[in-house]
Design a protein around this motif. Structure first.
Motif, PDB file in Angstrom:
ATOM      1  N   LYS A   1      33.470  94.486   7.930  1.00 31.96           N
ATOM      2  CA  LYS A   1      33.423  95.879   8.391  1.00 31.96           C
ATOM      3  C   LYS A   1      32.007  96.458   8.349  1.00 31.96           C
ATOM      4  CE  LYS A   1      35.513 100.416   7.517  1.00 31.96           C
ATOM      5  NZ  LYS A   1      36.453 101.175   6.651  1.00 31.96           N
ATOM      6  N   CYS A   2      31.334  96.352   7.177  1.00 36.53           N
ATOM      7  CA  CYS A   2      30.012  96.995   7.040  1.00 36.53           C
ATOM      8  C   CYS A   2      28.867  96.002   6.906  1.00 36.53           C
ATOM      9  CB  CYS A   2      30.010  97.946   5.837  1.00 36.53           C
ATOM     10  SG  CYS A   2      30.065  97.103   4.228  1.00 36.53           S
ATOM     11  N   LYS A   3      29.188  94.702   6.875  1.00 36.90           N
ATOM     12  CA  LYS A   3      28.193  93.622   6.776  1.00 36.90           C
ATOM     13  C   LYS A   3      27.452  93.588   5.436  1.00 36.90           C
ATOM     14  CE  LYS A   3      29.301  92.741  10.989  1.00 36.90           C
ATOM     15  NZ  LYS A   3      30.268  91.652  11.262  1.00 36.90           N
ATOM     16  N   SER A   4      27.987  94.257   4.429  1.00 37.32           N
ATOM     17  CA  SER A   4      27.362  94.207   3.104  1.00 37.32           C
ATOM     18  C   SER A   4      27.687  92.878   2.434  1.00 37.32           C
ATOM     19  CB  SER A   4      27.871  95.352   2.229  1.00 37.32           C
ATOM     20  OG  SER A   4      27.446  95.185   0.884  1.00 37.32           O
ATOM     21  N   VAL A   5      26.693  92.335   1.707  1.00 36.84           N
ATOM     22  CA  VAL A   5      26.918  91.082   0.980  1.00 36.84           C
ATOM     23  C   VAL A   5      27.411  91.345  -0.436  1.00 36.84           C
ATOM     24  CG1 VAL A   5      25.236  89.780   2.318  1.00 36.84           C
ATOM     25  CG2 VAL A   5      24.492  90.997   0.244  1.00 36.84           C
ATOM     26  N   SER A   6      27.624  92.608  -0.770  1.00 39.97           N
ATOM     27  CA  SER A   6      28.157  92.961  -2.092  1.00 39.97           C
ATOM     28  C   SER A   6      29.681  92.864  -2.050  1.00 39.97           C
ATOM     29  CB  SER A   6      27.709  94.376  -2.477  1.00 39.97           C
ATOM     30  OG  SER A   6      28.181  94.720  -3.762  1.00 39.97           O
ATOM     31  N   VAL A   7      30.163  91.622  -2.050  1.00 37.28           N
ATOM     32  CA  VAL A   7      31.601  91.369  -1.947  1.00 37.28           C
ATOM     33  C   VAL A   7      32.060  90.492  -3.110  1.00 37.28           C
ATOM     34  CG1 VAL A   7      31.685  91.633   0.559  1.00 37.28           C
ATOM     35  CG2 VAL A   7      31.178  89.390  -0.436  1.00 37.28           C
ATOM     36  N   THR A   8      33.329  90.645  -3.470  1.00 31.90           N
ATOM     37  CA  THR A   8      33.900  89.901  -4.588  1.00 31.90           C
ATOM     38  C   THR A   8      35.240  89.291  -4.175  1.00 31.90           C
ATOM     39  OG1 THR A   8      32.882  91.442  -6.155  1.00 31.90           O
ATOM     40  CG2 THR A   8      34.632  90.020  -7.003  1.00 31.90           C
ATOM     41  N   TYR A   9      35.463  88.039  -4.584  1.00 33.69           N
ATOM     42  CA  TYR A   9      36.753  87.400  -4.319  1.00 33.69           C
ATOM     43  C   TYR A   9      37.681  87.652  -5.505  1.00 33.69           C
ATOM     44  CZ  TYR A   9      40.305  83.884  -3.314  1.00 33.69           C
ATOM     45  OH  TYR A   9      41.505  83.247  -3.069  1.00 33.69           O
ATOM     46  N   ARG A  10      38.914  88.125  -5.197  1.00 29.76           N
ATOM     47  CA  ARG A  10      39.905  88.415  -6.246  1.00 29.76           C
ATOM     48  C   ARG A  10      40.931  87.286  -6.276  1.00 29.76           C
ATOM     49  NH1 ARG A  10      41.403  94.626  -4.898  1.00 29.76           N
ATOM     50  NH2 ARG A  10      42.094  93.631  -2.968  1.00 29.76           N
ATOM     51  N   LYS A  11      40.937  86.545  -7.374  1.00 23.83           N
ATOM     52  CA  LYS A  11      41.764  85.340  -7.451  1.00 23.83           C
ATOM     53  C   LYS A  11      43.251  85.652  -7.400  1.00 23.83           C
ATOM     54  CE  LYS A  11      38.476  82.436  -9.977  1.00 23.83           C
ATOM     55  NZ  LYS A  11      38.219  81.635 -11.200  1.00 23.83           N
ATOM     56  N   LYS A  12      43.688  86.670  -8.148  1.00 24.82           N
ATOM     57  CA  LYS A  12      45.120  86.965  -8.188  1.00 24.82           C
ATOM     58  C   LYS A  12      45.637  87.415  -6.828  1.00 24.82           C
ATOM     59  CE  LYS A  12      45.677  88.065 -13.094  1.00 24.82           C
ATOM     60  NZ  LYS A  12      46.124  89.087 -14.086  1.00 24.82           N
ATOM     61  N   ALA A  13      44.925  88.317  -6.205  1.00 24.74           N
ATOM     62  CA  ALA A  13      45.361  88.830  -4.900  1.00 24.74           C
ATOM     63  C   ALA A  13      44.990  87.893  -3.768  1.00 24.74           C
ATOM     64  CB  ALA A  13      44.751  90.211  -4.657  1.00 24.74           C
ATOM     65  N   GLN A  14      44.044  86.953  -4.055  1.00 29.30           N
ATOM     66  CA  GLN A  14      43.553  86.015  -3.046  1.00 29.30           C
ATOM     67  C   GLN A  14      42.974  86.746  -1.833  1.00 29.30           C
ATOM     68  OE1 GLN A  14      46.634  83.151  -2.167  1.00 29.30           O
ATOM     69  NE2 GLN A  14      46.364  82.083  -4.121  1.00 29.30           N
ATOM     70  N   THR A  15      42.277  87.819  -2.129  1.00 29.50           N
ATOM     71  CA  THR A  15      41.601  88.592  -1.082  1.00 29.50           C
ATOM     72  C   THR A  15      40.178  88.923  -1.552  1.00 29.50           C
ATOM     73  OG1 THR A  15      42.467  90.660  -2.002  1.00 29.50           O
ATOM     74  CG2 THR A  15      43.704  89.653  -0.191  1.00 29.50           C
ATOM     75  N   TRP A  16      39.384  89.368  -0.593  1.00 30.30           N
ATOM     76  CA  TRP A  16      38.026  89.813  -0.897  1.00 30.30           C
ATOM     77  C   TRP A  16      37.978  91.337  -0.836  1.00 30.30           C
ATOM     78  CZ3 TRP A  16      33.579  86.457  -1.340  1.00 30.30           C
ATOM     79  CH2 TRP A  16      33.886  85.095  -1.199  1.00 30.30           C
ATOM     80  N   ILE A  17      37.056  91.930  -1.602  1.00 29.80           N
ATOM     81  CA  ILE A  17      36.861  93.389  -1.554  1.00 29.80           C
ATOM     82  C   ILE A  17      35.355  93.680  -1.470  1.00 29.80           C
ATOM     83  CG2 ILE A  17      36.844  93.651  -4.080  1.00 29.80           C
ATOM     84  CD1 ILE A  17      38.187  96.408  -3.612  1.00 29.80           C
ATOM     85  N   CYS A  18      35.032  94.682  -0.685  1.00 33.15           N
ATOM     86  CA  CYS A  18      33.629  95.044  -0.471  1.00 33.15           C
ATOM     87  C   CYS A  18      33.217  96.206  -1.372  1.00 33.15           C
ATOM     88  CB  CYS A  18      33.417  95.428   1.002  1.00 33.15           C
ATOM     89  SG  CYS A  18      31.719  95.954   1.354  1.00 33.15           S
ATOM     90  N   HIS A  19      32.042  96.053  -1.992  1.00 31.54           N
ATOM     91  CA  HIS A  19      31.482  97.115  -2.848  1.00 31.54           C
ATOM     92  C   HIS A  19      30.258  97.747  -2.200  1.00 31.54           C
ATOM     93  CE1 HIS A  19      34.101  95.471  -5.925  1.00 31.54           C
ATOM     94  NE2 HIS A  19      33.545  94.278  -5.736  1.00 31.54           N
ATOM     95  N   GLY A  20      30.102  97.573  -0.892  1.00 34.98           N
ATOM     96  CA  GLY A  20      28.947  98.134  -0.198  1.00 34.98           C
ATOM     97  C   GLY A  20      28.884  99.647  -0.336  1.00 34.98           C
TER      98      GLY A  20
END
Length: 271
Positions: free
Chosen positions: A120-139
């Motif tokens: 969405k915003c092209k920020s590299v401040s992203v984290t993979y969440r193991k339990k949810a098996q999804t990524w989330i952006c902290h941009g």
């Protein structure tokens, strides 16, 4: 401990002021002369006047027993602090010099490696969440409020994209470049401040020294009240500012509402 005397410079504050006003000495020489004078509070004249002012009753609590001291409610500023205030009032701001140096340098951190980023915003401040098996952006370009009270992107996605971005080494190099830019800008800014405001600052400093010597801002306090004021006096000053200035009270109220809102958002997100 003795003080080094410079034979070619004036040896008292009035002479320094007269010579500076007449142009016999420069602001730099006046500053050097002042720095070689004993502190005001070590002069016999000041000590004698202080002892005459100290009374037998504390102006704060009314106690008449124990040791009484002269409590100062105002102190002269350092010449550098006065120059800084004059520069701020005149709009000679360090931020302008930093921005100018950045434009001249014209550099950015080198994008030298492929990194996962937010679609969405092209920020590299992203984290993979193991339990949810999804990524989330902290941009930082977003409208979602984080638990720390910062606005972030907050976009949740299953697969990140990849873009060229700076590595840790490139970021370290860039940080060092920014530090050099800041140092250069600060040196240029301070040179400008000294040229424009040094003379005026020294004269103001001399006037403030005279006020301090006059002891017009001194009251008789017991040692207990003097200690409390030295340690917690800023709280009373803040209360006086709130009482006397509605704008200060308004700003503090807005700040309190802001933090209360953040706290409420945090509680709702945990419920």
């Amino acid at each position: 401990m003795g003080f080094k005397r410079l034979s070619n410079l004036p040896v008292n504050r009035q002479k320094i002021k007269d010579d500076l006003l007449s142009g016999a000495i420069t602001a730099k020489q006046a500053g050097e002369a002042l720095s070689n004078l004993p502190p005001i509070w070590q002069s016999a004249k000041w000590k004698k006047k202080r002892d005459e002012i100290i009374g037998n009753v504390c102006a704060k609590c009314g106690m008449s027993e124990g040791v009484m001291v002269a409590q100062h409610h105002w102190h002269p500023r350092k010449i550098r602090d006065i120059m800084y205030c004059l520069a701020q009032d005149a709009g000679v701001l360090l931020e302008f010099f930093i921005e100018e140096e950045r434009r001249c340098a014209g550099f950015e951190a080198e994008a030298d490696i492929l990194r996962e980023c937010c679609p969405k915003c092209k920020s590299v401040s992203v984290t993979y969440r193991k339990k949810a098996q999804t990524w989330i952006c902290h941009g930082s370009t977003g409208s979602v409020m984080s638990r720390r009270g910062l606005r972030v992107c907050g976009h949740v996605f299953e697969k990140p994209e990849e873009i060229m971005a700076p590595s840790k080494q490139a970021k370290r190099v860039h940080a060092e470049q920014k530090r050099q830019v800041y140092d250069k800008a600060k040196a240029r800014w301070w040179a400008e401040v000294e040229v424009r405001f040094a003379r005026q600052a020294v004269l103001i400093s001399l006037d403030e020294s005279e006020r301090y010597l006059s002891l017009v801002d001194v009251k008789t306090y017991c040692k207990k009240c003097a200690f409390k004021e030295d340690k917690f006096g800023w709280q009373e000053e803040l209360r006086e500012m709130i009482t006397s200035d509605p704008e200060v009270a308004k700003l503090l109220a807005i700040k309190e509402m802001y933090f209360q809102t953040l706290k409420q958002i945090g509680n709702e997100s945990h419920s």
